[in-house]
Design an enzyme around this catalytic site. Structure first.
Site, PDB file in Angstrom:
ATOM      1  N   HIS A 208       0.899  -1.324   0.129  1.00 21.42           N
ATOM      2  CA  HIS A 208       0.114   0.191   0.222  1.00 21.42           C
ATOM      3  C   HIS A 208       0.911   1.202   0.095  1.00 21.42           C
ATOM      4  O   HIS A 208       1.560   1.537   0.899  1.00 21.42           O
ATOM      5  CB  HIS A 208      -0.884   0.059   1.234  1.00 21.42           C
ATOM      6  CG  HIS A 208      -1.928   0.854   1.364  1.00 21.42           C
ATOM      7  ND1 HIS A 208      -3.214   0.831   1.590  1.00 21.42           N
ATOM      8  CD2 HIS A 208      -1.820   2.390   1.182  1.00 21.42           C
ATOM      9  CE1 HIS A 208      -3.888   1.916   1.530  1.00 21.42           C
ATOM     10  NE2 HIS A 208      -2.921   2.932   1.453  1.00 21.42           N
ATOM     11  N   HIS A 235      -7.325  -4.130   7.146  1.00 19.36           N
ATOM     12  CA  HIS A 235      -7.224  -2.751   6.398  1.00 19.36           C
ATOM     13  C   HIS A 235      -7.152  -1.522   7.225  1.00 19.36           C
ATOM     14  O   HIS A 235      -7.203  -0.521   6.750  1.00 19.36           O
ATOM     15  CB  HIS A 235      -8.848  -3.061   5.672  1.00 19.36           C
ATOM     16  CG  HIS A 235      -8.992  -3.982   4.888  1.00 19.36           C
ATOM     17  ND1 HIS A 235      -8.113  -4.593   3.793  1.00 19.36           N
ATOM     18  CD2 HIS A 235      -9.856  -5.177   5.280  1.00 19.36           C
ATOM     19  CE1 HIS A 235      -8.848  -5.680   3.346  1.00 19.36           C
ATOM     20  NE2 HIS A 235      -9.648  -6.095   4.216  1.00 19.36           N
ATOM     21  N   GLU A 275      -3.835   6.896  -3.184  1.00 25.64           N
ATOM     22  CA  GLU A 275      -3.531   5.912  -2.661  1.00 25.64           C
ATOM     23  C   GLU A 275      -3.238   4.868  -3.844  1.00 25.64           C
ATOM     24  O   GLU A 275      -4.137   4.814  -4.686  1.00 25.64           O
ATOM     25  CB  GLU A 275      -4.342   5.174  -1.730  1.00 25.64           C
ATOM     26  CG  GLU A 275      -4.578   6.358  -0.377  1.00 25.64           C
ATOM     27  CD  GLU A 275      -4.932   5.862   0.714  1.00 25.64           C
ATOM     28  OE1 GLU A 275      -5.457   4.352   0.744  1.00 25.64           O
ATOM     29  OE2 GLU A 275      -5.087   6.251   1.892  1.00 25.64           O
ATOM     30  N   GLU A 288      -7.702   4.676  -4.230  1.00 19.60           N
ATOM     31  CA  GLU A 288      -8.450   5.519  -3.816  1.00 19.60           C
ATOM     32  C   GLU A 288      -7.952   7.088  -3.604  1.00 19.60           C
ATOM     33  O   GLU A 288      -6.539   6.854  -3.477  1.00 19.60           O
ATOM     34  CB  GLU A 288      -9.428   5.207  -2.543  1.00 19.60           C
ATOM     35  CG  GLU A 288      -8.527   5.164  -1.358  1.00 19.60           C
ATOM     36  CD  GLU A 288      -9.226   4.701  -0.036  1.00 19.60           C
ATOM     37  OE1 GLU A 288     -10.680   4.799  -0.106  1.00 19.60           O
ATOM     38  OE2 GLU A 288      -9.143   4.169   0.937  1.00 19.60           O
ATOM     39  N   ARG A 292      -8.181  14.682   2.277  1.00 11.83           N
ATOM     40  CA  ARG A 292      -7.978  15.336   3.672  1.00 11.83           C
ATOM     41  C   ARG A 292      -6.729  15.067   3.933  1.00 11.83           C
ATOM     42  O   ARG A 292      -5.969  14.479   3.274  1.00 11.83           O
ATOM     43  CB  ARG A 292      -9.112  14.589   4.635  1.00 11.83           C
ATOM     44  CG  ARG A 292      -8.923  13.125   4.452  1.00 11.83           C
ATOM     45  CD  ARG A 292      -9.741  12.430   5.818  1.00 11.83           C
ATOM     46  NE  ARG A 292      -9.637  10.848   5.549  1.00 11.83           N
ATOM     47  CZ  ARG A 292      -8.697   9.959   5.792  1.00 11.83           C
ATOM     48  NH1 ARG A 292      -7.519  10.460   6.162  1.00 11.83           N
ATOM     49  NH2 ARG A 292      -8.858   8.812   5.820  1.00 11.83           N
ATOM     50  N   ARG A 338       0.976   3.769  15.386  1.00 13.45           N
ATOM     51  CA  ARG A 338      -0.299   4.145  16.231  1.00 13.45           C
ATOM     52  C   ARG A 338      -0.272   3.491  17.459  1.00 13.45           C
ATOM     53  O   ARG A 338      -0.245   2.286  17.467  1.00 13.45           O
ATOM     54  CB  ARG A 338      -1.350   3.862  15.212  1.00 13.45           C
ATOM     55  CG  ARG A 338      -1.303   4.494  13.809  1.00 13.45           C
ATOM     56  CD  ARG A 338      -2.447   4.390  13.149  1.00 13.45           C
ATOM     57  NE  ARG A 338      -2.316   4.952  11.736  1.00 13.45           N
ATOM     58  CZ  ARG A 338      -3.360   5.092  10.939  1.00 13.45           C
ATOM     59  NH1 ARG A 338      -4.756   4.907  11.382  1.00 13.45           N
ATOM     60  NH2 ARG A 338      -3.326   5.521   9.739  1.00 13.45           N
TER      61      ARG A 338
END
Length: 449
Positions: A208, A235, A275, A288, A292, A338
């Site tokens: 990705h 995902h 992306e 996609e 933002r 994260r």
């Protein structure tokens, strides 16, 4: 320049936007739910207004109330952050209708990119490579069966609206398709009020890769390198890095120029992310466009030296970009992880009061935080409590420094995913750059929950 901006968000992204506002001499207005009354973003803002009850539909998704508060605060503009209303075209329209600048692209662009099917059609027409699949909405299983037979298994069943992996599933055969279609369609309808589905050929062992772009109102558009966000669970991204260990300079330039081509094709303005999914042979396909700021934007800031929120604000005021493509240089390597309030064994959320919170410090350590010591993590919102970003001169140094930083991270009162992050970062396959989207399932067997 704006004098006052309302941040229509919460948590670490609200803190992040407030920080840039203050550095630019702009007053920042926070909104908060009943559950967030003592949140860091509320304390940091110049003004703060109660928007509603603890649940998001009572507060952070209440378009009419947020617009009302923006008018009450006499805000010139609204920054939506990411998630929540950030890609809600109606929110952007209502902001404009009430004379308040929405810091982002136009509602028309948001609508076009908000539908993955429409986005596929638009990109295909613009000459951007797309994954083989169908570009018409599938509303019935019988239609899906025909398309699946034409494309061939394995494939990806996807919802046209929304994101976050909702309504998405890998399908290996006709029997799986028959079992999965109605359930995924219902989830898409429940979350996005749109049950349209579509099918794409499954790209094996993909990566990705996303390209950050900036575009002004005069049509000047540049790309700021790439981010690799392949380490995902269901995902949802877990670890992100820039630049990608898989790309070379030729790939980077070609993908960046393709992202610019895509942005220009839709008349995009402001910051955005295109992306892509990339296969083992470095063939890449449009996935996609996120209209933002991305959660992982700090790693791009770290290697370019730019403040993307500042750039967003300047573009929204009508300023032209002061940079061109030749000004963009990528320096060093940056990785973001994260930090989630969740049980590392079950991945269930771990709400509660944080009784101890000591975070590592250092020259190349950056934190974006939604909490502090004595904060209460509630069950009402996404369990991400912060992000840890580390920069180094190269990937090896960055990984080593990030591991040391995570080992020094102290959180008590709640459980976190830090043990999982350490397992990922110290894994041989991660160190050698084998970071496909299958990484967690392939190498962290307990993480298949």
């Amino acid at each position: 320049m704006f004098k006052k901006i309302l941040i229509a968000n919460r948590g670490e992204i609200a803190v992040r936007v407030i920080r840039s506002c203050h550095s630019m001499g702009i007053k920042a207005v926070a909104i908060y739910s009943e559950a967030d009354e003592n949140a860091p973003h509320v304390k940091m803002a110049d003004e703060a207004y109660l928007v509603g009850g603890p649940r998001v539909n009572e507060s952070y998704l209440n378009v009419d109330k947020i617009i009302e508060l923006a008018k009450e605060a006499k805000a010139d503009a609204i920054h939506p952050g990411y998630g929540l209303l950030s890609e809600n075209a109606n929110f952007a329209k209502e902001s404009k209708r009430n004379g308040i600048t929405f810091i982002g692209p136009t509602p028309e662009v948001m609508e076009k990119m908000g539908s993955k099917i429409e986005a596929r059609k638009t990109m295909e027409a613009a000459g951007v490579p797309i994954v083989p699949g169908n570009s018409t909405p599938l509303l019935h299983l019988e239609e899906a069966e025909i398309v699946a037979g034409q494309i061939g298994y394995p494939l990806m069943l996807k919802a046209s609206a929304g994101g976050g992996g909702i309504g998405m599933q890998i399908i290996h055969d006709l029997d799986e398709l028959r079992k999965a279609f109605s359930g995924n369609q219902k989830r898409a309808t429940d979350f996005f009020r749109d049950g349209a589905m579509f099918i794409e050929k499954l790209v094996q062992n993909p990566r990705h890769i996303e390209i950050q772009i900036l575009a002004d109102h005069e049509g000047n558009t540049i790309f700021l390198g790439e981010r690799e966000c392949s380490i995902q669970r269901r995902h949802q991204k877990v670890v992100e890095e820039a630049p990608s260990p898989f790309l070379d300079e030729q790939n980077r330039k070609e993908m960046g120029e393709t992202a610019v081509q895509a942005a220009k094709a839709i008349g995009y303005r402001n910051a955005g992310t295109v992306e892509f999914i990339m296969d083992e042979n470095k063939n890449y396909y449009f996935l996609e466009m996120n209209t933002r700021l991305q959660v992982e934007h700090p790693i791009t800031e770290e290697i370019t030296g730019l403040d993307l929120v500042e750039q967003q604000i300047k573009i929204a005021t009508g300023d032209a970009l002061t940079l061109d493509q030749t000004d963009i240089e990528l320096n060093g390597h940056a990785i973001e992880v994260r930090i989630y309030a969740e049980d590392p064994k079950t991945f269930f959320p771990s709400p509660g009061k944080i009784t101890k919170f000591n975070i590592p410090t250092g020259e190349h350590i950056r934190h974006e935080l939604a909490v502090e010591e004595e904060s209460t993590v509630t069950p009402f919102y996404d369990p991400m409590i912060g992000k840890l970003i580390v920069k180094g001169k190269d990937r090896e140094e960055t990984i080593g420094n990030l591991v040391l930083a995570l080992e020094d991270y102290e959180v008590e009162g709640i459980k976190t995913n830090i043990p999982v992050l350490l397992e990922i970062l110290t894994h041989f396959e991660f160190k050698r750059g084998n970071t496909t989207t299958n990484f967690i399932n392939d190498y962290l067997s307990h993480s298949k929950v």
